[in-house]
Design an enzyme around this catalytic site. Structure first.
Site, PDB file in Angstrom:
ATOM      1  N   LYS A 112       0.818  -1.213   0.000  1.00 48.00           N
ATOM      2  CA  LYS A 112       0.000   0.000   0.000  1.00 48.00           C
ATOM      3  C   LYS A 112       0.856   1.270   0.000  1.00 48.00           C
ATOM      4  O   LYS A 112       0.400   2.328  -0.412  1.00 48.00           O
ATOM      5  CB  LYS A 112      -0.977  -0.017   1.167  1.00 48.00           C
ATOM      6  CG  LYS A 112      -2.057  -1.085   0.964  1.00 48.00           C
ATOM      7  CD  LYS A 112      -3.111  -1.090   2.022  1.00 48.00           C
ATOM      8  CE  LYS A 112      -4.265  -2.008   1.674  1.00 48.00           C
ATOM      9  NZ  LYS A 112      -3.935  -3.456   1.823  1.00 48.00           N
TER      10      LYS A 112
HETATM   11  C1  LIG Z   1      -4.559  -4.510   1.175  1.00 40.71           C
HETATM   12  C2  LIG Z   1      -3.817  -5.812   1.139  1.00 40.71           C
HETATM   13  C3  LIG Z   1      -4.188  -6.863   0.254  1.00 40.71           C
HETATM   14  C4  LIG Z   1      -5.412  -6.769  -0.631  1.00 40.71           C
HETATM   15  O1  LIG Z   1      -5.264  -5.836  -1.671  1.00 40.71           O
HETATM   16  P1  LIG Z   1      -6.538  -5.354  -2.514  1.00 40.71           P
HETATM   17  O2  LIG Z   1      -6.035  -4.271  -3.382  1.00 40.71           O
HETATM   18  O3  LIG Z   1      -7.553  -4.888  -1.510  1.00 40.71           O
HETATM   19  O4  LIG Z   1      -7.033  -6.538  -3.289  1.00 40.71           O
HETATM   20  C5  LIG Z   1      -3.412  -7.993   0.233  1.00 40.71           C
HETATM   21  N1  LIG Z   1      -2.348  -8.145   1.053  1.00 40.71           N
HETATM   22  C6  LIG Z   1      -1.955  -7.180   1.904  1.00 40.71           C
HETATM   23  C7  LIG Z   1      -0.793  -7.406   2.787  1.00 40.71           C
HETATM   24  C8  LIG Z   1      -2.673  -5.980   1.981  1.00 40.71           C
HETATM   25  O5  LIG Z   1      -2.291  -5.024   2.852  1.00 40.71           O
END
Ligand SMILES: *Cc1c(COP(=O)(O)O)cnc(C)c1O
Length: 465
Positions: A112
């Site tokens: 993220k």
């Molecule tokens: C947010 C997140 C996901 C999921 O990602 P999306 O874009 O919501 O599909 C998967 N793994 C981790 C570690 C995350 O923080």
């Protein structure tokens, strides 16, 4: 470049307008009216670019002059300067033509950061130019909150309020949020669960009258278009490192709200040869059921050891459906109504189209823990639980051995010690140096009841002038 709502309502909006809001007024999500296209020759010419240079190529057409090229270049440089690996997104080999794309070298150890480091800088730049201030309000079950706080801690024009369910996020995740001290950062530990936090945020977006005049709320979850945009880059990056664009590449993506994998779909639509996109889910498998059996019934949330993928409905799936239904906003409005009351059925043609590119697989806690153990024993590589689910899906859904298969590593294992220890790892996996003293740092947060008056008054009273 203009942006339109997946529900077909309203007038097309500018780039600035869509990044400074949340959902479209009709409840839809913004998507570009037309996608930029790159030729194979053009993509091939990018093979020696740095990550930042590549990001500029991929992102520029979406910004389309809203920011002068030189300024955009600086925003990108600033956003990835906080990453601790020279490659920004390094590839690691774990098997024959099998790769892990490590997306956890940013400040909060999850993918993220790719989007939120950039979004913070992008918003602050845009707000400075407009002489405007905004309020970011978001709910988190863990990773989003810390990445958003890190992305906005130095932004002069943003006050950020992050709600997490009191005593229901892991200690590492809580501390990554609450140990950041800045006047514009406010952590709210709300009594209730994650859904309660999310509902509080939704209600506040739909009636913003508690804010002082001239302020508006901005969303930092993956409904914000700029987040998706920033994530397209690493699909091009990985492909170019593995023989692309002449060689097609497949990707397996640990999926929750479908934001990350939707960025892969866009890369494909923009001209990058991608063979398969694998939707990897945990026991909260609505997307796997939808792709494999056309079963998109909502089921109660199950807490798993890969909590960032614990969802009942994936918000960004709507963006894919919009394309699968030939951008028919009325059809999407109806489908979303069905989805909300429990069950949505895709048309045969939509399902057939989706299956031409997407595969899916569900991996529960036990399968995930087994794979963490095996991978550690066999190739001395420690997976985080989300990545392990991605790798499990990659292996099952692989169509041939000639196409490189890349699993996106969405988090660092030290963020999820419970899963790693369940796999027999003898101790807590070690945090990288910049977070080594996380457990000794002081925390700042405010505990509030699940009461809109209390939460909104707190926000109103803590907005900077
Ligand atoms: C947010 C997140 C996901 C999921 O990602 P999306 O874009 O919501 O599909 C998967 N793994 C981790 C570690 C995350 O923080």
């Amino acid at each position: 470049m203009k942006y339109i709502s997946t529900r077909g309502g309203g007038q097309p909006k500018s780039f600035e307008e869509v990044i400074l809001t949340g959902l479209a007024p009709d409840g839809g999500l913004y998507v570009p009216e037309k996608l930029p296209q790159f030729s194979i020759q053009e993509i091939a010419s990018w093979s020696t670019l740095s990550y930042q240079e590549l990001a500029l190529k991929v992102i520029s057409p979406f910004v389309d002059g809203a920011i002068p090229e030189q300024d955009l270049e600086q925003l990108i440089a600033k956003s990835y300067a906080t990453f601790r690996h020279d490659d920004i997104a390094p590839l690691v080999k774990t098997g024959s033509n099998e790769w892990i794309l490590e997306l956890f070298h940013g400040p909060t150890l999850a993918f993220k950061d790719f989007a939120l480091q950039f979004l913070g800088n992008l918003l602050d730049y845009t707000l400075e130019k407009r002489q405007q201030k905004v309020v970011i309000m978001g709910a988190t079950s863990g990773d989003t909150g810390s990445a958003a706080i890190e992305g906005c801690r130095r932004c002069n024009n943003i006050d950020i309020f992050i709600l997490h369910p009191h005593e229901r996020v892991s200690e590492v995740q809580r501390r990554q949020m609450t140990t950041v001290r800045a006047d514009n950062i406010h952590n709210i530990a709300m009594h209730g669960n994650f859904d309660d936090c999310q509902n509080m945020v939704k209600a506040s977006f739909s009636d913003q009258s508690f804010l002082p005049d001239g302020r508006q709320l901005v969303a930092v979850n993956s409904i914000n278009w700029a987040r998706i945009m920033a994530q397209i880059v690493y699909y091009f990056w990985a492909s170019l490192k593995l023989g692309g664009p002449d060689q097609a590449v497949s990707f397996s993506v640990p999926t929750g709200n479908f934001g990350d994998i939707f960025a892969g779909y866009l890369a494909h639509k923009m001209g990058l040869p991608i063979k398969r996109l694998v939707i990897a889910t945990n026991q909260n498998d609505i997307l796997h059921r939808c792709i494999s059996d056309n079963d998109h019934t909502t089921r109660p949330l199950e807490q798993s050891l890969a909590p960032s993928m614990d969802i009942m409905i994936s918000s960004n799936f709507e963006r894919l459906l919009f394309d699968l239904y030939d951008r028919d906003g009325a059809a999407i409005t109806q489908l979303m109504r069905d989805a909300k009351v429990g069950s949505m059925q895709l048309s045969e043609s939509a399902l057939t189209d989706a299956r031409q590119l997407f595969s899916s697989f569900r991996c529960d806690d036990k399968g995930m823990v087994d794979l963490i153990r095996e991978t550690h024993q066999e190739v001395d590589y420690l997976l985080d639980p989300h990545t392990a689910i991605g790798l499990a899906a990659a292996r099952v859904c692989r169509t041939d051995c000639h196409t490189p298969m890349v699993t996106l590593a969405t988090a660092h294992p030290a963020k999820f010690p419970d899963a790693v220890k369940a796999a027999g790892y003898p101790r807590d996996p070690e945090l990288p140096e910049h977070l080594a003293d996380l457990f000794e740092r002081e925390e700042w947060f405010t505990t509030l009841d699940n009461d809109p008056l209390a939460v909104q008054a707190f926000i109103a009273n803590n907005i900077s002038v």
